[in-house]
Design an enzyme around this catalytic site. Sequence first.
Site, PDB file in Angstrom:
ATOM      1  N   ASN A  79      -8.041  -4.073  -6.765  1.00 37.74           N
ATOM      2  CA  ASN A  79      -9.178  -2.899  -6.785  1.00 37.74           C
ATOM      3  C   ASN A  79      -9.496  -2.439  -8.021  1.00 37.74           C
ATOM      4  O   ASN A  79     -10.786  -2.338  -8.312  1.00 37.74           O
ATOM      5  CB  ASN A  79      -8.475  -1.658  -5.829  1.00 37.74           C
ATOM      6  CG  ASN A  79      -8.749  -2.084  -4.344  1.00 37.74           C
ATOM      7  OD1 ASN A  79      -9.679  -2.711  -3.954  1.00 37.74           O
ATOM      8  ND2 ASN A  79      -7.743  -1.602  -3.608  1.00 37.74           N
ATOM      9  N   HIS A  84     -13.249  -1.837  -5.373  1.00 27.71           N
ATOM     10  CA  HIS A  84     -12.835  -1.842  -3.874  1.00 27.71           C
ATOM     11  C   HIS A  84     -13.885  -2.232  -2.840  1.00 27.71           C
ATOM     12  O   HIS A  84     -13.070  -2.757  -1.750  1.00 27.71           O
ATOM     13  CB  HIS A  84     -13.268  -0.105  -3.542  1.00 27.71           C
ATOM     14  CG  HIS A  84     -12.059   0.706  -4.161  1.00 27.71           C
ATOM     15  ND1 HIS A  84     -10.656   0.921  -3.702  1.00 27.71           N
ATOM     16  CD2 HIS A  84     -11.872   1.552  -5.366  1.00 27.71           C
ATOM     17  CE1 HIS A  84      -9.897   1.633  -4.512  1.00 27.71           C
ATOM     18  NE2 HIS A  84     -10.860   1.925  -5.520  1.00 27.71           N
ATOM     19  N   GLU A 114      -2.911  -2.746   2.446  1.00 23.05           N
ATOM     20  CA  GLU A 114      -2.997  -3.805   2.493  1.00 23.05           C
ATOM     21  C   GLU A 114      -1.841  -4.652   3.240  1.00 23.05           C
ATOM     22  O   GLU A 114      -1.545  -5.665   2.815  1.00 23.05           O
ATOM     23  CB  GLU A 114      -2.850  -4.434   0.809  1.00 23.05           C
ATOM     24  CG  GLU A 114      -1.588  -4.164   0.282  1.00 23.05           C
ATOM     25  CD  GLU A 114      -1.493  -2.740  -0.461  1.00 23.05           C
ATOM     26  OE1 GLU A 114      -0.909  -2.563  -1.331  1.00 23.05           O
ATOM     27  OE2 GLU A 114      -2.486  -1.834  -0.113  1.00 23.05           O
TER      28      GLU A 114
END
Length: 201
Positions: A79, A84, A114
């Site tokens: 990220n 993102h 995640e």
Amino acid sequence: ISISIGTLTVMMFSLGLVLLSKERSESALQEAALKDALTGLANRRAIFELLEQALSQARRSATPLAIAMVDVDHFKSINDRYGHLVGDEVLRRCTQHMQQRLRRSDSVGRYGGEEFLLILPGTEVAGAVAVLNMLRESVAHAPMHIDHQEIRVHFSTGVWCGVPGPGDTADQLIQQADAALYAAKTSGRNTVCLAPGCATA
């Protein structure tokens, strides 16, 4: 008040359409409430309910069950480096990767961030390790190409596996798989670790 049969028929038909539309809307809302918006997978609530069902079935039939917590390694770095939106696409592709390689009887849901929770009914220790290593190796050996960038992705996985007993709860088994995931993370990542006791199950 006089209402013709034709008018009454139209009114009843219209009412039927309204009720059908309402039923479909409620069904769509219920389905949406159980799906993760980003990946389309079962969300945390839904995958937990599926685990409860799989646990009950495994108890009744005295058959093995494997539960795996899968975490994308260094996802924050992905990220931070790529943004993102790219991170979201990585999660979607991880989702597709797992769905394409698991059996129809298996379940996968987004547990949070995640992290994914996998449920593998009728799977003993050796089979669970083989499947999860296959998933891990196949994603590691297939870099993702997103927005003209090559991104290498690795999984760490913690697994609980066995024939659940009367005292085993979904929460307890998730905690054991999660502890094994932590062990996988601290031992170098990109690996599969078993919860204590699974090796001799």
